[in-house]
Design an enzyme around this catalytic site. Structure first.
Site, short mmCIF file in Angstrom:
data_model
loop_
_atom_site.label_atom_id
_atom_site.label_comp_id
_atom_site.label_asym_id
_atom_site.label_seq_id
_atom_site.Cartn_x
_atom_site.Cartn_y
_atom_site.Cartn_z
N ASP A 1 0.92 -1.30 -0.14
CA ASP A 1 0.04 0.02 0.05
C ASP A 1 0.84 1.33 0.07
O ASP A 1 2.15 1.11 0.29
CB ASP A 1 -0.81 0.21 1.41
CG ASP A 1 -2.04 0.92 1.08
OD1 ASP A 1 -2.20 1.57 0.04
OD2 ASP A 1 -2.91 1.18 2.09
N GLU B 1 2.42 5.75 -7.62
CA GLU B 1 1.67 5.02 -6.94
C GLU B 1 2.33 3.46 -6.85
O GLU B 1 2.54 2.62 -6.28
CB GLU B 1 0.14 4.88 -7.36
CG GLU B 1 -0.62 3.95 -6.94
CD GLU B 1 -0.87 3.73 -5.32
OE1 GLU B 1 -1.04 2.84 -4.64
OE2 GLU B 1 -1.27 4.79 -4.97
N ASP C 1 -3.37 -2.82 -2.46
CA ASP C 1 -4.15 -1.85 -2.10
C ASP C 1 -3.92 -0.43 -2.82
O ASP C 1 -2.79 -0.14 -3.07
CB ASP C 1 -4.49 -1.80 -0.50
CG ASP C 1 -5.68 -1.13 -0.13
OD1 ASP C 1 -6.47 -0.65 -0.96
OD2 ASP C 1 -5.79 -0.75 1.06
N HIS D 1 -0.40 -0.74 5.11
CA HIS D 1 -0.95 0.54 5.32
C HIS D 1 -0.51 1.03 6.44
O HIS D 1 -0.18 2.37 6.32
CB HIS D 1 -2.47 0.23 5.11
CG HIS D 1 -3.19 1.72 5.71
ND1 HIS D 1 -3.75 2.63 4.83
CD2 HIS D 1 -3.73 2.10 6.96
CE1 HIS D 1 -4.26 3.31 5.32
NE2 HIS D 1 -4.48 3.21 6.83
#
Length: 755
Positions: free
Chosen positions: A528, A566, A598, A730
């Site tokens: 993530d 990303e 994710d 995350h």
């Protein structure tokens, strides 16, 4: 993925009847539509003005049309492939409009569906809904004053029309916008009254930058990126025609807004910022604080239980209330009938399956989650799977926190014994309470055998927390726990300290429980990214991988990337390090690797395949041809909801509910899982899309594995929304991105220090 060519649906579990917040399209245009490119000479930037100028020729192309600002969609072609029309602005300026044929669109083509979504949003305007940002709102819900701040909630709708497995459906959901009846100028004035003049500008910037404000004169939202104290409404700027005008005169002429405060600074917004668009130049926008309204909650309201409870009642709709609101919403479809659009008046009915709960092993016992997906009671008093003795630890506490420090140690002694953790007394040291006072003590304390540092903080000041965490994750790498003083003062302190003890055990390398997955020699990876959209700092990719068969040991690494980036560039390095740690824990390499990714949008799936999946598969093939790999994209931010029908009532589906029919996509290998339970409102499912798979995961296998992994997050004895490696990634990325801002020390890489 030939193994799912014939069927992408599973069969495991008990079949249940569900309702989704989708309305099937039962009639839509059957013929092709005609797309035309529309150019303005000279160019016109404002979308509303482009529409007004085009509408001056509506007799030539008809009421039945869809315009997105650049393209015009018509059910019938114009007589000529290219035409030129002349329009006039309010101030008598001539604008030429060139309309040129582009292509024919089939009714189910993605481009055509995009126009249908624009058409649906046009119906919101016909219904006098107010547009704020991207969404439309209708009903104001008044609220009482909370913590000195007057609030207003606007209820609205979010919709999308898409082609799914067997039909086109409209997904509709209720959303809310929270507004404060307070201008930014009011907010600044309040801070100025409470702060010393020397620190005032710094405090205003700290509390304002990164917040979202609303300008009611155009119902748009902006992110505050800075404050220009050197300018005021009396200053001038250049209009598009080159003439100069003051901000006061501009807002009076353009928006009929009167500015009364001449000494206020201007707000700076850099415009929209999107992930992956690192090279896009954003236009600087200057705003008047007096004309901007604050949105969202203040920190004071967030910390107030009564206020948050009241807000939850208003905004978190139960399945029953959400169902009724959507049925009412769908009664208005007049504009859509021009295009022969008709929707089923009932929400979509479909089947789901409820998987049995995973077997959880803690100590010598095997338990299962209850109907709410929790097992805290079932394991109370049972030793942990892998307890770590706590023999050398520091307890630092601020002034006036001695009583809380004693309470913490006493409770820890009581709760750790049943867990199987042997604990010696802490070395307790009082500090002044500011950020430097904690690290100054730590610099003097260089004992190599130190296992854990606990810091009791007088307040929840972020700067103090960040300073301590950065030091203990980089310069002096020791697992640490920060606890705010008032947390220990709560009535339920014993329960909270039990969770703190479990966290400490995990951070030192221990394990709480394990879950039966029925797979061998499989590594699970979570990825993530954190993007600092407030300060535009570097983006952080979090990579977390299981390093033993039982999924009780983990390896973590961070990759620091360009702002907004990303897709992760250094996955080969991360994967190699994770495999090395696996080989230290196990006798042989893993056979399979399953990645849960994710934070990636639908538009990035091909890039994800080309860059991240290819990186990993190429590296694995270079080691051995026996490796197999699966890549699964995880989406949490979705608008699809499911309701379980109980007689004439609706409730949330129970944890473990899988949906792999009707609302999946024909071109994807995808499914939904409701993996957690919620006490308020409607549960949000998680969407999974298997985009790469050389393992040959059957639907039942991947769905069962995914749900099992939702039981493995050590911060909660219950199921969570996403698989544990995904959530660990995350937590890691956000800790590094928000607090540490550099790579953690490598010595912490095999510990869950980021919990």
């Amino acid at each position: 993925m030939m193994h799912v060519k014939n069927s992408k649906t599973g069969s495991e579990g008990k079949v249940v009847q569900l309702i989704a917040n989708h309305f099937r399209v039962i009639s839509y245009p059957q013929g092709v539509a005609f797309k035309y490119n529309v150019d303005y000479k000279p160019d016109v930037e404002a979308g509303n003005l482009r529409q007004i100028l085009l509408n001056q020729h509506i007799r030539k192309f008809g009421e039945c049309h869809i315009f997105d600002g650049n393209s015009l969609l018509l059910p019938r072609p114009l007589r000529e492939r290219k035409v030129e029309w002349v329009s006039t602005t309010e101030d008598k300026k001539i604008v030429k409009i060139v309309v040129e044929f582009s292509k024919e669109l089939k009714p189910t083509s993605p481009d055509c569906l995009r126009f249908y979504n624009i058409l649906f949003r046009k119906t919101f305007k016909e219904l006098n809904l107010k547009q704020i940002g991207r969404h439309y709102y209708t009903k104001k819900i008044p609220l009482t004053e909370h913590r000195g701040t007057r609030l207003e909630i606007w209820r609205g709708y979010v919709t999308s029309i898409l082609q799914y497995e067997n039909s086109i459906t409209l997904c509709a959901d209720v959303n809310h916008k929270l507004l404060r009846i307070e201008t930014v100028y009011d907010f600044i004035s309040k801070i100025q009254a409470e702060t010393d003049p020397e620190n005032c500008k710094e405090e205003v910037a700290k509390r304002l930058i990164g917040s979202i404000v609303l300008t009611k004169y155009n119902n748009r939202t902006y992110r505050v990126d800075g404050i220009d104290w050197g300018q005021s409404p009396l200053d001038t700027f250049n209009k598009s025609d080159g003439t100069k005008i003051t901000y006061i005169d501009y807002y009076k002429q353009q928006h009929k807004e009167i500015i009364t405060v001449m000494t206020q600074p201007l707000l700076v917004s850099q415009g929209r910022w999107k992930k992956g668009q690192t090279d896009t130049q954003r236009r600087r926008i200057l705003l008047i604080p007096q004309l901007c309204y604050m949105t969202g909650l203040t920190d004071e309201i967030r910390k107030d239980y009564t206020s948050m409870k009241d807000l939850a009642v208003k905004t978190k709709l139960s399945p029953e209330r959400r169902h009724d609101a959507l049925k009412e919403f769908m009664k208005t479809q007049a504009l859509l009938r021009l295009w022969d659009f008709k929707f089923d008046s009932n929400l979509l009915s479909l089947q789901g399956r409820v998987l049995s709960n995973a077997n959880i092993f803690q100590g010598r016992r095997m338990v299962q989650a209850n109907a709410s997906g929790e097992w805290a009671r079932e394991v109370r008093g049972i030793p942990l799977l892998s307890p770590v003795p706590l023999h050398s630890w520091l307890l630092l506490y601020g002034r006036h926190c001695f009583a809380q420090a004693m309470t913490l140690e006493e409770h820890l002694r009581h709760v750790t014994a049943p867990m199987g953790i042997t604990m010696r007394s802490a070395i307790m040291i009082e500090v002044a309470g500011d950020a430097n006072s904690y690290t100054d003590i730590l610099k003097k304390y260089t004992r190599s055998a130190l296992q854990m540092v606990i810091c009791i903080l007088p307040t929840d000041d972020k700067r103090t927390y960040d300073h301590i965490k950065k030091y203990l994750c980089t310069t002096f790498p020791i697992p640490s726990q920060c606890v705010v003083k008032r947390t220990i003062e709560k009535v339920q302190a014993r329960t909270i300290i039990t969770k703190i003890a479990q966290q400490m055990n995990c951070k030192m390398g221990g394990a709480l429980w394990k879950v039966e997955t029925n797979v061998q020699r499989t590594m699970f990876i979570g990825i993530d990214c954190f993007h600092d959209i407030v300060n535009r700092q570097k983006s952080i990719a979090g990579f977390v991988a299981s390093t033993n068969t039982e999924l009780t040991k983990w390896y973590s690494e961070c990759v620091i990337q360009d702002t907004g980036e990303e897709l992760v560039k250094e996955l080969r390095t991360c994967l190699k390090a994770a495999l090395d740690v696996w080989c230290e824990n196990e006798s042989s390499m893993p056979r399979s690797i399953i990645v849960y990714r994710d934070g990636v949008g639908d538009g990035q799936l091909q890039a994800l395949l080309d860059r991240e999946a290819r990186q990993m598969s190429t590296y694995l093939q270079a080691i051995s041809n026996n490796f197999t790999l699966a890549f699964i994209v995880v989406k949490k931010r979705i608008n699809t909801r499911f309701f379980l029908k109980r007689g004439s009532y609706f409730e949330n589906p129970r944890p473990g509910t899988v949906i792999d029919l009707e609302l999946t996509r024909s071109e994807w290998y995808d499914f939904f899982i409701v993996s957690q339970s919620v006490s308020e409102g409607t549960v949000t499912p998680t969407h999974y899309n298997v985009i790469y798979d050389t393992i040959g995961l059957r639907p039942d296998t991947v769905q069962r594995l995914t749900y099992c992994l939702c039981h493995m997050y050590y911060n909660l004895p219950g199921t969570i929304r996403v698989p544990a490696p995904c959530h660990y990634a995350h937590k890691l990325a956000y800790l590094v991105g928000q607090s540490i801002c550099e790579k953690p020390n490598r010595s912490l890489s095999t510990l869950l220090f980021y919990l």
